[in-house]
Design a protein around this motif. Structure first.
Motif, PDB file in Angstrom:
ATOM      1  N   LEU A 130      -0.309   9.019   3.232  1.00  0.00           N
ATOM      2  CA  LEU A 130       0.924   8.237   3.104  1.00  0.00           C
ATOM      3  C   LEU A 130       1.796   8.695   1.944  1.00  0.00           C
ATOM      4  CD1 LEU A 130      -0.523   4.680   3.834  1.00  0.00           C
ATOM      5  CD2 LEU A 130       0.703   6.205   5.397  1.00  0.00           C
ATOM      6  N   ASP A 131       1.369   9.773   1.284  1.00  0.00           N
ATOM      7  CA  ASP A 131       2.119  10.333   0.162  1.00  0.00           C
ATOM      8  C   ASP A 131       2.439   9.277  -0.899  1.00  0.00           C
ATOM      9  OD1 ASP A 131       3.275  12.465  -1.224  1.00  0.00           O
ATOM     10  OD2 ASP A 131       5.250  12.115  -0.335  1.00  0.00           O
ATOM     11  N   LEU A 132       1.398   8.517  -1.282  1.00  0.00           N
ATOM     12  CA  LEU A 132       1.572   7.452  -2.272  1.00  0.00           C
ATOM     13  C   LEU A 132       1.573   8.016  -3.690  1.00  0.00           C
ATOM     14  CD1 LEU A 132      -0.837   4.735  -0.813  1.00  0.00           C
ATOM     15  CD2 LEU A 132       1.634   4.936  -0.502  1.00  0.00           C
ATOM     16  N   LYS A 133       2.430   7.495  -4.521  1.00  0.00           N
ATOM     17  CA  LYS A 133       2.504   7.912  -5.928  1.00  0.00           C
ATOM     18  C   LYS A 133       1.354   7.289  -6.729  1.00  0.00           C
ATOM     19  CE  LYS A 133       6.398  10.025  -5.196  1.00  0.00           C
ATOM     20  NZ  LYS A 133       6.181  10.950  -4.125  1.00  0.00           N
ATOM     21  N   SER A 134       0.951   6.080  -6.335  1.00  0.00           N
ATOM     22  CA  SER A 134      -0.180   5.409  -6.984  1.00  0.00           C
ATOM     23  C   SER A 134      -1.005   4.722  -5.899  1.00  0.00           C
ATOM     24  CB  SER A 134       0.317   4.387  -8.014  1.00  0.00           C
ATOM     25  OG  SER A 134       1.105   3.408  -7.391  1.00  0.00           O
ATOM     26  N   PRO A 135      -2.280   4.455  -6.172  1.00  0.00           N
ATOM     27  CA  PRO A 135      -3.129   3.856  -5.144  1.00  0.00           C
ATOM     28  C   PRO A 135      -2.702   2.416  -4.825  1.00  0.00           C
ATOM     29  CG  PRO A 135      -4.318   4.050  -7.228  1.00  0.00           C
ATOM     30  CD  PRO A 135      -2.993   4.726  -7.408  1.00  0.00           C
ATOM     31  N   PRO A 136      -3.064   1.916  -3.649  1.00  0.00           N
ATOM     32  CA  PRO A 136      -2.765   0.526  -3.317  1.00  0.00           C
ATOM     33  C   PRO A 136      -3.371  -0.424  -4.350  1.00  0.00           C
ATOM     34  CG  PRO A 136      -3.558   1.711  -1.393  1.00  0.00           C
ATOM     35  CD  PRO A 136      -3.743   2.617  -2.568  1.00  0.00           C
ATOM     36  N   ASP A 137      -2.857  -1.656  -4.396  1.00  0.00           N
ATOM     37  CA  ASP A 137      -3.255  -2.600  -5.442  1.00  0.00           C
ATOM     38  C   ASP A 137      -4.694  -3.087  -5.347  1.00  0.00           C
ATOM     39  OD1 ASP A 137      -2.941  -4.246  -3.241  1.00  0.00           O
ATOM     40  OD2 ASP A 137      -1.690  -5.723  -4.263  1.00  0.00           O
ATOM     41  N   SER A 138      -5.374  -2.877  -4.217  1.00  0.00           N
ATOM     42  CA  SER A 138      -6.784  -3.268  -4.094  1.00  0.00           C
ATOM     43  C   SER A 138      -7.455  -2.403  -3.044  1.00  0.00           C
ATOM     44  CB  SER A 138      -6.899  -4.743  -3.697  1.00  0.00           C
ATOM     45  OG  SER A 138      -6.549  -4.915  -2.333  1.00  0.00           O
ATOM     46  N   HIS A 139      -8.796  -2.383  -3.077  1.00  0.00           N
ATOM     47  CA  HIS A 139      -9.487  -1.614  -2.032  1.00  0.00           C
ATOM     48  C   HIS A 139      -9.339  -2.312  -0.675  1.00  0.00           C
ATOM     49  CE1 HIS A 139     -12.880  -4.316  -3.086  1.00  0.00           C
ATOM     50  NE2 HIS A 139     -13.239  -4.142  -1.846  1.00  0.00           N
ATOM     51  N   HIS A 140      -9.078  -3.624  -0.656  1.00  0.00           N
ATOM     52  CA  HIS A 140      -8.832  -4.327   0.604  1.00  0.00           C
ATOM     53  C   HIS A 140      -7.522  -3.834   1.234  1.00  0.00           C
ATOM     54  CE1 HIS A 140     -12.119  -7.090  -0.181  1.00  0.00           C
ATOM     55  NE2 HIS A 140     -11.627  -7.278  -1.397  1.00  0.00           N
ATOM     56  N   ALA A 141      -6.498  -3.664   0.422  1.00  0.00           N
ATOM     57  CA  ALA A 141      -5.225  -3.148   0.925  1.00  0.00           C
ATOM     58  C   ALA A 141      -5.380  -1.701   1.392  1.00  0.00           C
ATOM     59  CB  ALA A 141      -4.142  -3.250  -0.154  1.00  0.00           C
ATOM     60  N   ALA A 142      -6.131  -0.893   0.653  1.00  0.00           N
ATOM     61  CA  ALA A 142      -6.374   0.499   1.046  1.00  0.00           C
ATOM     62  C   ALA A 142      -7.125   0.559   2.378  1.00  0.00           C
ATOM     63  CB  ALA A 142      -7.158   1.234  -0.041  1.00  0.00           C
ATOM     64  N   ASP A 143      -8.135  -0.305   2.535  1.00  0.00           N
ATOM     65  CA  ASP A 143      -8.870  -0.344   3.798  1.00  0.00           C
ATOM     66  C   ASP A 143      -7.948  -0.752   4.953  1.00  0.00           C
ATOM     67  OD1 ASP A 143     -11.169   0.411   2.493  1.00  0.00           O
ATOM     68  OD2 ASP A 143     -12.132  -1.563   2.594  1.00  0.00           O
ATOM     69  N   ALA A 144      -7.076  -1.719   4.711  1.00  0.00           N
ATOM     70  CA  ALA A 144      -6.147  -2.166   5.754  1.00  0.00           C
ATOM     71  C   ALA A 144      -5.168  -1.055   6.136  1.00  0.00           C
ATOM     72  CB  ALA A 144      -5.398  -3.409   5.280  1.00  0.00           C
ATOM     73  N   LEU A 145      -4.684  -0.310   5.156  1.00  0.00           N
ATOM     74  CA  LEU A 145      -3.814   0.839   5.452  1.00  0.00           C
ATOM     75  C   LEU A 145      -4.574   1.864   6.287  1.00  0.00           C
ATOM     76  CD1 LEU A 145      -2.058   1.191   1.985  1.00  0.00           C
ATOM     77  CD2 LEU A 145      -0.903   0.667   4.164  1.00  0.00           C
ATOM     78  N   ALA A 146      -5.853   2.065   5.968  1.00  0.00           N
ATOM     79  CA  ALA A 146      -6.681   3.002   6.730  1.00  0.00           C
ATOM     80  C   ALA A 146      -6.833   2.533   8.173  1.00  0.00           C
ATOM     81  CB  ALA A 146      -8.048   3.166   6.060  1.00  0.00           C
ATOM     82  N   VAL A 147      -6.967   1.230   8.386  1.00  0.00           N
ATOM     83  CA  VAL A 147      -7.067   0.679   9.739  1.00  0.00           C
ATOM     84  C   VAL A 147      -5.774   0.962  10.508  1.00  0.00           C
ATOM     85  CG1 VAL A 147      -7.246  -1.469  11.065  1.00  0.00           C
ATOM     86  CG2 VAL A 147      -8.772  -1.080   9.120  1.00  0.00           C
ATOM     87  N   ALA A 148      -4.625   0.777   9.868  1.00  0.00           N
ATOM     88  CA  ALA A 148      -3.345   1.071  10.520  1.00  0.00           C
ATOM     89  C   ALA A 148      -3.225   2.561  10.845  1.00  0.00           C
ATOM     90  CB  ALA A 148      -2.184   0.618   9.631  1.00  0.00           C
ATOM     91  N   ILE A 149      -3.635   3.410   9.922  1.00  0.00           N
ATOM     92  CA  ILE A 149      -3.592   4.860  10.151  1.00  0.00           C
ATOM     93  C   ILE A 149      -4.479   5.233  11.331  1.00  0.00           C
ATOM     94  CG2 ILE A 149      -4.249   7.102   9.182  1.00  0.00           C
ATOM     95  CD1 ILE A 149      -3.358   5.912   6.413  1.00  0.00           C
ATOM     96  N   CYS A 150      -5.670   4.658  11.379  1.00  0.00           N
ATOM     97  CA  CYS A 150      -6.601   4.919  12.485  1.00  0.00           C
ATOM     98  C   CYS A 150      -5.949   4.567  13.818  1.00  0.00           C
ATOM     99  CB  CYS A 150      -7.885   4.110  12.275  1.00  0.00           C
ATOM    100  SG  CYS A 150      -9.078   4.248  13.629  1.00  0.00           S
ATOM    101  N   TYR A 151      -5.311   3.412  13.870  1.00  0.00           N
ATOM    102  CA  TYR A 151      -4.634   2.996  15.098  1.00  0.00           C
ATOM    103  C   TYR A 151      -3.565   4.023  15.492  1.00  0.00           C
ATOM    104  CZ  TYR A 151      -1.546   0.789  18.349  1.00  0.00           C
ATOM    105  OH  TYR A 151      -0.758   0.569  19.455  1.00  0.00           O
TER     106      TYR A 151
END
Length: 178
Positions: A130-151
């Motif tokens: 996702l070309d993020l400048k900084s990591p998401p605010d929590s590992h829960h948010a990162a996991d959710a982004l990963a779920v969207a990417i997977c879809y």
């Protein structure tokens, strides 16, 4: 296409919003919905439901993908996790968008290329994809982004499969041009 991925949890439910434009993934938003442990379970579930509907209203997704997590260590934790997951599925259905299930292994394969990847590996790849400048605010948010990417990574395969099921003769004509 805009997709919201959800990493359900009774303490913290993560969400991630990703757009795909011209086969390119673009970060839109992410966050977490946290509940207070002292509150009764129905109030915690209602908070998750209400906040997910607010996210859907604000982000207007075309689809929602929810991680299907199995917890075998603690029955009570697994039951509560299942209830939070059910609330996420209900909220997406209530909003009226297609709802898809995905497993942690499928998410890790789609994002990292390895079904047993560690959480830190998933977070790093989410940042890169996702070309993020900084990591998401929590590992829960990162996991959710990963779920969207997977879809989104598997959407094209689902589309091609659906087309071939709707028109089985099309594939055989292509395979045998005579």
């Amino acid at each position: 296409m805009r997709v919201i991925g959800i990493d359900p949890g009774i303490v913290t439910t993560g969400y991630g919003v990703v757009d795909e434009v011209n086969h390119r993934l673009m970060y839109v938003a992410s966050g977490s919905i946290s509940t207070v442990a002292k509150l009764p379970l129905p109030k915690r579930l209602k908070k998750i439901y209400d906040e997910l509907l607010a996210v859907f209203d604000a982000m207007k997704p075309a689809a929602v993908a929810v991680e299907n997590t199995f917890v075998a260590k603690n029955f009570q934790s697994g039951l509560k996790l299942g209830q939070a997951r059910g609330i996420a599925l209900l909220a997406a259905e209530q909003y009226g968008v297609p709802v898809f299930d995905t497993t942690p292994t499928e998410v890790k394969l789609a994002v990292v290329g390895y079904g047993a990847a560690r959480k830190d590996q998933v977070e790093v790849m989410v940042g890169r994809l996702l070309d993020l400048k900084s990591p998401p605010d929590s590992h829960h948010a990162a996991d959710a982004l990963a779920v969207a990417i997977c879809y989104l990574h598997s959407a094209r395969i689902r589309e091609l499969t659906q087309r071939s099921e709707e028109n089985p003769g099309l594939q055989s004509r292509r395979a045998h041009p005579l």
